[in-house]
Design an enzyme around this catalytic site. Structure first.
Site, PDB file in Angstrom:
ATOM      1  N   LYS A   1       2.504   6.311  -3.881  1.00 49.62           N
ATOM      2  CA  LYS A   1       3.589   6.010  -2.962  1.00 49.62           C
ATOM      3  C   LYS A   1       4.835   5.567  -3.726  1.00 49.62           C
ATOM      4  O   LYS A   1       5.870   6.217  -3.661  1.00 49.62           O
ATOM      5  CB  LYS A   1       3.149   4.955  -1.949  1.00 49.62           C
TER       6      LYS A   1
ATOM      7  N   TRP B   1      -5.793   0.337   7.268  1.00 46.41           N
ATOM      8  CA  TRP B   1      -6.186   0.068   5.885  1.00 46.41           C
ATOM      9  C   TRP B   1      -6.866  -1.281   5.754  1.00 46.41           C
ATOM     10  O   TRP B   1      -7.809  -1.440   4.972  1.00 46.41           O
ATOM     11  CB  TRP B   1      -4.974   0.185   4.966  1.00 46.41           C
TER      12      TRP B   1
ATOM     13  N   ASP C   1      -3.477  -5.785  -0.956  1.00 48.44           N
ATOM     14  CA  ASP C   1      -3.375  -4.334  -1.129  1.00 48.44           C
ATOM     15  C   ASP C   1      -1.908  -3.955  -0.946  1.00 48.44           C
ATOM     16  O   ASP C   1      -1.434  -3.812   0.174  1.00 48.44           O
ATOM     17  CB  ASP C   1      -4.257  -3.623  -0.100  1.00 48.44           C
TER      18      ASP C   1
END
Length: 359
Positions: free
Chosen positions: A195, A102, A171
């Site tokens: 999530k 990511w 993030d």
């Protein structure tokens, strides 16, 4: 019958939230229609949006000088939005820590709009640890400093918040709301919802007010935090159902005791699984102990020829979505807030039984 879901995302949602949404699906608030069928500008949905924002502010203790935005496009859109919004006030250089898939995607997007300085990387040990500040190579004049506190795929989590002189951007898609966060240390926090917040289709951005005027002049309107802030996150039609469900999750989190309670629960769940893995010769964790994620626990079998049998039998036992990401293989159990302790105990019991039978 509900099973135990260890999916990395879209992830498990709290059962009470799903039941409330089910009950309200056809008749929301006695209005004779679904929340998905009302105007996002109606007083009724405005109340949903404002309550969700306030509950999130309460959970994370967001200071008054920060805007809280509910946007579309997930965290991936923010990979582009971050440089678009922060590269317009002078420096065209950004510092990034490279810790996995990511972070890699975020870096690739930033490189399209400016220069990226890799402050530190864990690629030398296959992204199995979080680099410490002693390894940093900062530019000194960066527009911002970006890192990924928890790498969902690799299962690596930072145990510290970087101390930097430029705006800190994070993030937090896979660990937001799992522990208290010193929001005042950050310029920007962003997170995909799917999530720990709610269903996919929405992202949260928490941005300090003084950073709203740093965007490039040619920024696309749909990526502008300033535009979104001025419009109350409703410059266009928002993902109303995802916003509503996220609000229900915030209420559920408050009822559980907030992020402090989630922090204790996360420590308990992850310790159960890591302790079992560390005391087994049949399973192992590829992540260095000091950098292990509480949210995403990757593990491998001593004999990968048994992977298929493990996945088939675990699913038959009601343990879903344990297959590791295609880029790394092996297994992965995601232990987000909505995954109960009973799920982790059931997984550990299955793993022990599988080892006895197959080891």
């Amino acid at each position: 019958m509900r099973k135990f879901n260890f999916c990395a995302g879209p992830a498990a949602l709290p059962e009470p939230v799903l039941r409330q949404a089910q009950e309200e699906l056809l008749d929301w608030g006695g209005r004779g229609c679904s929340v998905m069928e009302v105007s996002h500008r109606s007083p009724e949905f405005t109340e949903v949006a404002e309550t969700a924002e306030q509950d999130l502010r309460d959970l994370l203790q967001v200071p008054d000088n920060y805007k809280v935005l509910f946007l579309q496009g997930g965290a991936t859109a923010q990979f582009s939005a971050v440089p678009w919004n922060l590269f317009g006030a002078g420096s065209q250089v950004a510092d990034y820590i490279y810790t996995g898939q990511w972070a890699k995607k975020a870096i690739a997007e930033a490189q399209r709009y400016g220069r990226v300085n890799i402050v530190a990387s864990s690629e030398d040990r296959n992204f199995t640890y979080a680099p410490g500040p002693d390894s940093w190579r900062q530019t000194g004049d960066a527009a911002y400093f970006h890192y990924t506190p928890n790498e969902t795929i690799g299962g690596v989590e930072f145990d510290y918040v970087p101390e930097v002189s430029c705006p800190l951007v994070a993030d937090m898609s896979s660990n937001i709301l799992s522990q208290p966060v010193p929001v005042e240390k950050f310029g920007v926090i962003y997170a995909g919802a799917q999530k720990n917040i709610g269903p996919s289709g929405i992202a949260v951005v928490i941005v300090r007010d003084d950073l709203l005027d740093r965007a490039r002049e040619d920024i696309p309107r749909s990526l502008s935090w300033n535009v979104a802030a001025d419009a109350g996150s409703m410059d266009n039609t928002p993902a109303t159902f995802a916003w509503y469900l996220s609000g229900l999750v915030f209420k559920w989190l408050k009822a559980q005791g907030g992020v402090g309670a989630m922090e204790a629960l996360s420590a308990r769940k992850s310790s159960m699984l890591y302790d079992f893995i560390d005391n087994s010769d049949f399973y192992s964790s590829p992540v260095e102990p000091g950098s292990r994620s509480r949210m995403n626990v990757p593990f491998v079998l001593a004999d990968d020829r048994l992977d298929g049998a493990f996945l088939q039998q675990s699913e038959e036992a009601g343990l879903l979505n344990l297959k590791g990401h295609r880029s790394v293989g092996g297994m992965r159990a995601s232990l987000y807030n909505a995954v109960p302790v009973e799920a982790v105990q059931a997984l550990v019991d299955f793993m022990a039984d599988f080892e006895r039978r197959m080891g």
